[in-house]
Design a protein around this motif. Structure first.
Motif, PDB file in Angstrom:
ATOM      1  N   GLU A  35       0.579  -1.402   0.152  1.00 22.66           N
ATOM      2  CA  GLU A  35       0.346   0.203   0.009  1.00 22.66           C
ATOM      3  C   GLU A  35       0.423   1.216  -0.099  1.00 22.66           C
ATOM      4  OE1 GLU A  35      -4.573  -1.503   1.973  1.00 22.66           O
ATOM      5  OE2 GLU A  35      -2.880  -0.390   3.256  1.00 22.66           O
ATOM      6  N   SER A  38       2.657   1.404  -3.547  1.00 26.55           N
ATOM      7  CA  SER A  38       1.171   1.753  -4.886  1.00 26.55           C
ATOM      8  C   SER A  38       0.848   2.995  -4.529  1.00 26.55           C
ATOM      9  CB  SER A  38       0.320   0.579  -4.612  1.00 26.55           C
ATOM     10  OG  SER A  38      -0.690   0.838  -3.856  1.00 26.55           O
ATOM     11  N   LYS A  39       0.752   3.802  -2.703  1.00 25.63           N
ATOM     12  CA  LYS A  39       0.583   4.873  -2.735  1.00 25.63           C
ATOM     13  C   LYS A  39      -1.197   4.739  -2.788  1.00 25.63           C
ATOM     14  CE  LYS A  39       4.658   7.204  -3.195  1.00 25.63           C
ATOM     15  NZ  LYS A  39       5.124   8.017  -3.861  1.00 25.63           N
ATOM     16  N   LYS A  40      -2.480   3.570  -2.634  1.00 27.68           N
ATOM     17  CA  LYS A  40      -3.407   3.504  -2.627  1.00 27.68           C
ATOM     18  C   LYS A  40      -3.761   2.176  -1.644  1.00 27.68           C
ATOM     19  CE  LYS A  40      -3.181   0.723  -6.765  1.00 27.68           C
ATOM     20  NZ  LYS A  40      -4.468  -0.644  -6.410  1.00 27.68           N
ATOM     21  N   GLU A  41      -4.843   2.212  -1.086  1.00 26.24           N
ATOM     22  CA  GLU A  41      -5.475   0.926  -0.556  1.00 26.24           C
ATOM     23  C   GLU A  41      -5.679  -0.283  -1.341  1.00 26.24           C
ATOM     24  OE1 GLU A  41      -7.512   0.194   2.969  1.00 26.24           O
ATOM     25  OE2 GLU A  41      -6.616   1.970   2.616  1.00 26.24           O
TER      26      GLU A  41
END
Length: 166
Positions: A35, A38-41
């Motif tokens: 996470e 990828s800088k996202k949930e």
């Protein structure tokens, strides 16, 4: 899945099940790392992929430990694999896998080994996280080699017919 992992971690810690707690912590760390990268949930599917990767890493390590004769580590890693498998969907049987592969062959109608990518594209969504893709790959290659062999035999037979004087 994150909630389930957290609940199971708390439960394992209350039961003083160190192996389960450590295994869950390692998966949670792998998910958190992905996470962050990828800088996202992450979606449920992405988390399943991470758990699948963790299982694969441990299976590869077990193979190495078998070569080294380290039964203690083999047992430990197999226990971790069993814990991780609780978070994965039920694996498909060989009959189900072969059925999906046959269905893909009917849809794609491959002519040679070069059609491997088309077949994989067709079956990957159906088999992802539910089958060992390395094993699936071997089955597909075997089926494709049979097609190649049949094509070569057909070409040879047609060539011999043309060579025959009328």
């Amino acid at each position: 899945m994150k909630e389930r992992l957290q609940k199971d971690l708390i439960s394992a810690m209350k039961e003083h099940n160190r192996k389960k707690a450590d295994t869950i912590k390692s998966v949670k760390a792998a998910i958190q790392m992905e996470e962050i990268n990828s800088k996202k949930e992450l979606s449920e599917e992405e988390m399943l992929s991470i758990v699948t990767k963790q299982v694969k890493l441990r299976k590869d390590a077990v193979k190495d430990f078998e070569k080294a004769g380290r039964q203690d580590l083999i047992d430990s890693y197999n226990e971790e694999i069993d814990i991780l498998n609780e978070y994965l969907p039920k694996p498909l049987t060989m009959e189900e896998i072969n059925s999906i592969i046959d269905e893909a062959f009917n849809v794609v109608n491959p002519k040679a080994q070069s059609d491997m990518g088309k077949i994989m594209k067709e079956i990957s969504p159906k088999l992802k996280n539910r089958a060992d893709m390395g094993e699936v790959n071997k089955i597909i290659k075997e089926k494709l080699s049979q097609i190649d062999d049949n094509m070569k035999i057909s070409i040879l037979c047609v060539g011999k017919i043309k060579e025959k004087p009328a």
